[in-house]
Design a protein around this motif. Structure first.
Motif, PDB file in Angstrom:
ATOM      1  N   ILE A   1      39.738  39.523 -22.351  1.00  0.00           N
ATOM      2  CA  ILE A   1      40.829  40.472 -22.467  1.00  0.00           C
ATOM      3  C   ILE A   1      40.503  41.911 -22.103  1.00  0.00           C
ATOM      4  N   PHE A   2      39.282  42.312 -22.732  1.00  0.00           N
ATOM      5  CA  PHE A   2      38.750  43.871 -22.344  1.00  0.00           C
ATOM      6  C   PHE A   2      38.308  44.155 -20.844  1.00  0.00           C
ATOM      7  N   SER A   3      37.661  42.915 -20.400  1.00  0.00           N
ATOM      8  CA  SER A   3      37.091  43.353 -18.911  1.00  0.00           C
ATOM      9  C   SER A   3      38.366  43.796 -18.157  1.00  0.00           C
ATOM     10  N   PRO A   4      39.174  43.159 -17.999  1.00  0.00           N
ATOM     11  CA  PRO A   4      40.255  43.545 -16.744  1.00  0.00           C
ATOM     12  C   PRO A   4      40.897  44.716 -17.346  1.00  0.00           C
ATOM     13  N   LEU A   5      41.165  44.986 -18.813  1.00  0.00           N
ATOM     14  CA  LEU A   5      41.628  46.343 -19.214  1.00  0.00           C
ATOM     15  C   LEU A   5      40.834  47.631 -18.886  1.00  0.00           C
ATOM     16  N   SER A   6      39.519  47.204 -18.997  1.00  0.00           N
ATOM     17  CA  SER A   6      38.604  48.479 -18.684  1.00  0.00           C
ATOM     18  C   SER A   6      38.606  48.726 -17.130  1.00  0.00           C
ATOM     19  N   GLU A   7      39.026  47.734 -16.259  1.00  0.00           N
ATOM     20  CA  GLU A   7      39.035  47.951 -14.792  1.00  0.00           C
ATOM     21  C   GLU A   7      40.434  48.773 -14.332  1.00  0.00           C
TER      22      GLU A   7
ATOM     23  N   PRO B   1      38.478  54.526 -23.346  1.00  0.00           N
ATOM     24  CA  PRO B   1      39.524  54.136 -24.383  1.00  0.00           C
ATOM     25  C   PRO B   1      39.296  52.954 -25.188  1.00  0.00           C
ATOM     26  N   VAL B   2      38.903  51.770 -24.123  1.00  0.00           N
ATOM     27  CA  VAL B   2      38.621  50.245 -24.593  1.00  0.00           C
ATOM     28  C   VAL B   2      37.242  50.530 -25.541  1.00  0.00           C
ATOM     29  N   TYR B   3      36.098  51.156 -25.202  1.00  0.00           N
ATOM     30  CA  TYR B   3      35.196  51.196 -26.096  1.00  0.00           C
ATOM     31  C   TYR B   3      35.407  51.593 -27.199  1.00  0.00           C
TER      32      TYR B   3
ATOM     33  N   PHE C   1      36.092  42.293 -31.716  1.00  0.00           N
ATOM     34  CA  PHE C   1      36.254  44.007 -31.232  1.00  0.00           C
ATOM     35  C   PHE C   1      34.974  44.307 -30.762  1.00  0.00           C
ATOM     36  N   GLY C   2      33.636  43.678 -31.220  1.00  0.00           N
ATOM     37  CA  GLY C   2      32.567  44.374 -30.708  1.00  0.00           C
ATOM     38  C   GLY C   2      32.260  43.636 -29.191  1.00  0.00           C
ATOM     39  N   SER C   3      32.918  42.913 -28.532  1.00  0.00           N
ATOM     40  CA  SER C   3      32.488  42.436 -27.151  1.00  0.00           C
ATOM     41  C   SER C   3      32.752  43.301 -26.039  1.00  0.00           C
ATOM     42  N   PRO C   4      33.416  44.650 -26.055  1.00  0.00           N
ATOM     43  CA  PRO C   4      33.420  45.278 -24.851  1.00  0.00           C
ATOM     44  C   PRO C   4      32.233  45.518 -24.178  1.00  0.00           C
ATOM     45  N   CYS C   5      31.142  45.902 -25.005  1.00  0.00           N
ATOM     46  CA  CYS C   5      29.866  46.211 -24.559  1.00  0.00           C
ATOM     47  C   CYS C   5      29.404  45.217 -23.558  1.00  0.00           C
ATOM     48  N   LEU C   6      29.927  43.903 -23.984  1.00  0.00           N
ATOM     49  CA  LEU C   6      29.381  42.554 -23.065  1.00  0.00           C
ATOM     50  C   LEU C   6      30.102  42.712 -21.846  1.00  0.00           C
ATOM     51  N   ALA C   7      31.492  43.031 -22.019  1.00  0.00           N
ATOM     52  CA  ALA C   7      32.134  43.047 -20.892  1.00  0.00           C
ATOM     53  C   ALA C   7      32.216  44.226 -19.892  1.00  0.00           C
ATOM     54  N   SER C   8      31.665  45.349 -20.335  1.00  0.00           N
ATOM     55  CA  SER C   8      31.863  46.522 -19.495  1.00  0.00           C
ATOM     56  C   SER C   8      30.408  47.332 -19.646  1.00  0.00           C
TER      57      SER C   8
ATOM     58  N   ARG D   1      52.324  44.615 -11.071  1.00  0.00           N
ATOM     59  CA  ARG D   1      52.585  44.096 -12.204  1.00  0.00           C
ATOM     60  C   ARG D   1      51.384  43.836 -13.411  1.00  0.00           C
ATOM     61  N   VAL D   2      51.357  44.392 -14.558  1.00  0.00           N
ATOM     62  CA  VAL D   2      50.335  44.331 -15.521  1.00  0.00           C
ATOM     63  C   VAL D   2      50.215  42.886 -15.741  1.00  0.00           C
ATOM     64  N   SER D   3      51.257  42.052 -15.740  1.00  0.00           N
ATOM     65  CA  SER D   3      51.349  40.523 -16.002  1.00  0.00           C
ATOM     66  C   SER D   3      50.593  39.649 -14.995  1.00  0.00           C
ATOM     67  N   ALA D   4      50.650  40.331 -13.552  1.00  0.00           N
ATOM     68  CA  ALA D   4      50.082  39.535 -12.467  1.00  0.00           C
ATOM     69  C   ALA D   4      48.498  39.953 -12.627  1.00  0.00           C
ATOM     70  N   ILE D   5      48.166  41.288 -12.964  1.00  0.00           N
ATOM     71  CA  ILE D   5      46.728  41.460 -13.127  1.00  0.00           C
ATOM     72  C   ILE D   5      46.165  40.917 -14.072  1.00  0.00           C
ATOM     73  N   ALA D   6      46.644  40.725 -15.476  1.00  0.00           N
ATOM     74  CA  ALA D   6      46.240  40.011 -16.540  1.00  0.00           C
ATOM     75  C   ALA D   6      46.031  38.060 -16.071  1.00  0.00           C
ATOM     76  N   ILE D   7      47.044  37.767 -15.628  1.00  0.00           N
ATOM     77  CA  ILE D   7      46.905  36.180 -15.228  1.00  0.00           C
ATOM     78  C   ILE D   7      45.998  36.085 -14.258  1.00  0.00           C
ATOM     79  N   ASP D   8      45.722  37.073 -13.079  1.00  0.00           N
ATOM     80  CA  ASP D   8      44.672  36.830 -12.294  1.00  0.00           C
ATOM     81  C   ASP D   8      43.264  37.001 -12.885  1.00  0.00           C
ATOM     82  N   ALA D   9      43.053  37.775 -13.693  1.00  0.00           N
ATOM     83  CA  ALA D   9      41.805  37.986 -14.424  1.00  0.00           C
ATOM     84  C   ALA D   9      41.497  36.902 -15.268  1.00  0.00           C
ATOM     85  N   LEU D  10      42.405  35.937 -15.655  1.00  0.00           N
ATOM     86  CA  LEU D  10      42.185  34.832 -16.883  1.00  0.00           C
ATOM     87  C   LEU D  10      41.870  33.713 -15.818  1.00  0.00           C
TER      88      LEU D  10
END
Length: 576
Positions: free
Chosen positions: A185-191, A199-201, A234-241, A345-354
């Motif tokens: 979830i957090f990796s595509p958000l930070s991109e 903000p994600v961090y 909630f600690g995972s963004p350091c792993l994602a980004s 679209r945000v939904s398209a970005i999210a689906i592609d990321a997953l």
């Protein structure tokens, strides 16, 4: 230092409260003037400047980069990136003005002003970059340490809530599962440039610290398990980004060294957790380990709030475009990311990321091997948290604190792995790149070829020397061999993936984190029954047998990886 504070959440808050009176950007300061080529686009008329701009647009259309400064945000880890790095090192000394691009609809594409633009993360001073990398490493270390710091509390949780060892170990496994799911979830958000990494961090780290408080005080077992999962999530963004933030700042030749520091923080965190809580828990009670995580994470949150700036070039340029639109009263200033994502679209970005990471994993044999192998390595790594209490207290009469000291062998193994891998980079790989350019991606796997035998050797040494008749140092040496060689293997794999699959690197790293964390979560649960039924010697030998998959896989990938990439529609082939 002022620019780091300005771009950090603290500086942004001060700017908001004072209506941008303090911590101003260059565009906002009195006397600032846009470069002449930018002004010419706003006020056309000079034929010479118009010709320069027209020439620059044609060069960009034909794929010729104007400078490292203007292209660094979009280049993957390829030969072009290396050439752009070298060009930028030359250009930033000369301070060359970067000619902006004018789009077909008349918009001015916002870029860096000069090749030595101080807002470009690749132009930041070594001191500033070192500060930011240190904060990211501390952030990563605290999150990983909080996972294993719980192991010293397992016995106390069993007595407090009347649960079995297997159920009590859920406090570790659910945390690991949480930080495996989070990056999806957090990796595509930070991109997404309009959001950025900071903000994600900050939001998730704030929630991490807040959730850590009731985790240490909760009075029922289900609540403790839910809170432990949320801690990991909630600690995972350091792993994602975390790695992406470091990549934002360092050139391709320097990046492996900086990445090693970040990976080391992640690698040593779980091993040092039991050491931090091992002496305190027997005296102060099982909740003490969870209090330690609060005391460790809160200062890191403060450091991040005051000193951690945004590192994503796309986000920095987007905010510059917003400032220029406001200052000059025109909507013609646009960042590249705004143009690229105008109709997305945000939904398209999210689906592609997953979906995309799963699709690549299933369809690409090389990626499938990497995901499975790293998952097995990670699962075995976390299995040690269950086997240590079955060996050192039983066979050698050690207490919790002394067991925590044994975990220091993982730090020693990490230091050995760093020394070997740095030697490989400094004395062989980097001189070869400077002399002959980028070799084929599989050459990055060379250190992993001999290292792939290490996990098997280390695990068998541990398995058959962990007994009262043999000194405790013998099985500990086995763990050290295992840890050092695994560190080298992971470094090779983590550089092979972005080189071979640059377009999907971020998604693949998020998927990799999910796969290995999911198996680590399961390994914590099945390790105790495994060792209970087979015994330590046979149980660890079974894990050693699984590591043979890695030996076969790494060698096959080295010799046949180029063929697999040629068949893959996702990989970067040698011809590209």
């Amino acid at each position: 230092m002022e620019s780091a504070i300005r771009d950090a959440p603290f500086g942004q808050l001060v700017r908001f409260l004072t209506n941008n009176k303090y911590f101003q950007y260059p565009e906002e300061k009195p006397g600032f003037k846009l470069p002449d080529t930018w002004l010419q686009l706003l006020n056309p008329g000079d034929e010479t400047n118009e010709k320069k701009i027209e020439d620059s647009n044609q060069r960009k259309e034909h794929g010729e980069p104007l400078s490292r400064a203007s292209t660094q945000a979009s280049l993957p880890f390829t030969e072009a990136r290396l050439e752009a790095d070298e060009l930028h090192e030359i250009e930033k000394v000369k301070s060359i003005a970067i000619i902006p691009t004018k789009t077909k609809d008349g918009s001015i594409l916002v870029d860096w002003y000069y090749t030595d633009d101080s807002e470009n993360p690749h132009n930041w001073s070594n001191r500033k970059r070192a500060l930011i990398a240190t904060i990211i490493c501390l952030y990563t270390f605290v999150v990983y340490t909080t996972s294993a710091i719980y192991t010293s509390s397992t016995e106390g949780v069993m007595k407090q809530f009347g649960v079995s060892t297997l159920i009590a170990s859920l406090g570790l496994s659910l945390y690991v599962l949480g930080y495996g799911i989070g990056p999806l979830i957090f990796s595509p958000l930070s991109e997404i440039p309009v959001i950025g990494r900071n903000p994600v961090y900050i939001v998730t780290m704030f929630l991490f610290v807040i959730i850590s408080i009731p985790t240490a005080l909760v009075g029922n077992f289900p609540g403790l398990m839910v809170l432990r999962f949320l801690q990991g999530f909630f600690g995972s963004p350091c792993l994602a980004s975390g790695g992406a933030s470091i990549g934002d700042m360092y050139s391709l030749m320097s990046l492996p060294y900086a990445m090693m520091a970040w990976v080391s923080a992640a690698y040593c965190g779980p091993a040092l957790g039991p050491l931090l809580s091992g002496f305190a828990v027997p005296v102060k009670g099982w909740r003490w380990s969870l209090f330690i995580s609060i005391w460790a994470s809160a200062p890191v949150l403060i450091l991040m709030f005051i000193f951690l700036p945004e590192t994503s070039s796309a986000t920095i340029l987007l905010r510059r475009a917003q400032r220029l639109r406001k200052i000059h009263g025109t909507n013609r200033f646009m960042s590249q990311s705004e143009i690229d994502q105008r109709n997305m679209r945000v939904s398209a970005i999210a689906i592609d990321a997953l979906i995309k990471p799963l699709e690549i994993t299933i369809k690409d044999p090389a990626v499938l091997f990497v995901q499975v192998y790293t998952a097995i390595i990670y699962g075995i790594y976390y299995s040690f948290f269950e086997v240590f209490p079955l060996v050192y207290p039983v066979d050698y009469g050690m207490n919790l604190g002394q067991i925590g000291l044994v975990f220091l062998c993982v730090m020693v193994s990490c230091i050995i792995g760093i020394a070997l891998y740095v030697s490989y980079l400094y004395f062989w790989m980097n001189p070869r790149i400077v002399r002959s350019g980028f070799p084929v991606q599989e050459s990055r796997l060379i250190p992993a070829l001999p290292a792939s035998f290490g996990p098997l050797i280390g695990l068998f040494i541990f398995a058959w020397t962990a007994r009262p008749s043999i000194h405790w140092i013998a099985p500990t040496i086995g763990i050290t061999i295992y840890g050092a060689t695994v560190f080298i293997i992971m470094q090779c794999i983590f550089i092979y993936i972005p080189l071979s699959y640059p377009r999907y690197a971020a998604s693949l790293f998020a998927a990799n984190d999910f796969f290995r964390s999911a198996l680590a979560c399961g390994s914590v649960l099945f390790a105790h029954p495994l060792f209970g039924n087979l015994g330590v010697a046979r149980g660890v030998s079974l894990l050693g047998g699984l590591s043979v998959i890695g030996i076969v896989g790494i060698w096959l990938l080295y010799f046949h990886g180029s063929k697999l990439r040629a068949l893959s529609k996702f990989a970067l082939s040698d011809q590209e």
